[in-house]
Write an enzyme that holds these catalytic residues in place. Structure first.
Site: not given
Length: 305
Positions: A68-69, A212, A270
């Site tokens: 997702d990054h 994250d 996020h």
């Protein structure tokens, strides 16, 4: 500088939020440029909904290699080439980023027609171009992950032109030398020190963009005193233990860090896909109860620094 959020969802996209990507517009008067922080799936499509040209993109910083990054990177690189863009591009990221990019290009029979440099980083200063420096800090996450601190160098104070004219210094090239803090000699033999005619330097801006992370040792040093801190708030206070078990943070932890670090503004992003618009406002209220100067990033939100 300004931040443009291209994706603000955690893990998977939703109908209103794409996965993580943040654009930094440097807005420098003599050095235009765009930096991208993370590149989740669909980032290039999000970019099409802005006024920004991928040709101005010269640096991409990847926090870690979770999809997702990252999964939007090969497509963006190829589209940039297919558009005829020849400006160089540098990618910074953890160990494995080179293998990912090179493998994706090789297996798909793709290439770039512009110089592409891939730099695998560790903790510490990544570069200093004389205008600003970027430092990477290790995060607490299942994969190797970094947060980035971007610091502008202080700008020279304004030159007191009136005082120089009164001292008999003619306007022109000599003013440029004096503005650089140099000492010049006039025709009459007098020495003029530029530092004596400069106002106090203008402090540069500082920005912290966290990857994250759960609570980690490097967080305070990364965020200390920045004008803007971008931090995940994946889950609310009630789900803090679950967030931490997966290498993520709660609203409370993000806001408490912002307060302890003395930042100017906290921007949370996020957000878990479990939260609808009403749930997102709940996350924002939890943060503001601890750190009032908190904003919630939505896709395409723009924040000045």
């Amino acid at each position: 500088m300004e931040l443009i959020f291209l994706g603000t969802s955690a893990g998977v996209p939703t109908r209103t939020r794409n996965v993580t990507a943040i654009l930094l517009n440097l807005q420098h008067p003599t050095q235009s440029g765009l930096w991208l922080f993370d590149c989740g799936e669909g980032t290039q499509h999000q970019l099409l909904h802005t006024a920004f040209n991928p040709g101005k993109l010269d640096k991409i910083f990847i926090s870690h290699l979770h999809g997702d990054h990252l999964f939007g990177l090969p497509g963006l690189l190829c589209s940039r080439s297919m558009s005829g863009i020849i400006q160089p591009l540098t990618i910074y990221g953890p160990h494995g980023i080179r293998e990912f990019v090179e493998t994706a290009l090789r297996i798909s029979g793709s290439w770039t027609d512009y110089p592409l440099e891939i730099v695998e980083i560790g903790a510490g200063e990544i570069f200093d171009d004389g205008l600003r420096k970027v430092t990477a800090y290790p995060m607490e996450h299942p994969l190797e992950c970094y947060g980035y601190r971007i610091e502008e160098h202080d700008k020279p104070g304004a030159l007191n032109a009136q005082a120089l004219k009164a001292a008999g210094v003619p306007p022109g090239p000599l003013f440029q030398e004096l503005k650089a803090g140099k000492t010049i000699m006039l025709d009459d033999g007098r020495q003029i020190n530029g530092a004596d005619y400069l106002a106090v330097p203008v402090p540069g801006k500082a920005l912290a963009i966290f990857g994250d992370t759960g609570p980690c040792d490097a967080a305070l040093e990364l965020a200390k005193g920045v004008d803007v801190m971008v931090h995940e708030a994946t889950l609310d206070m009630a789900m803090e233990a679950k967030a931490n078990s997966r290498g993520h943070s709660s609203t409370r932890q993000a806001a408490a860090l912002a307060r302890e670090a003395g930042v100017g503004k906290l921007i949370i992003t996020h957000v878990s896909s479990r939260y609808d618009d009403k749930g997102c406002q709940h996350l924002l209220r939890e943060c503001r109860s601890i750190f009032p100067a908190t904003e919630l990033a939505n896709d395409f939100a723009v924040f000045s620094i």
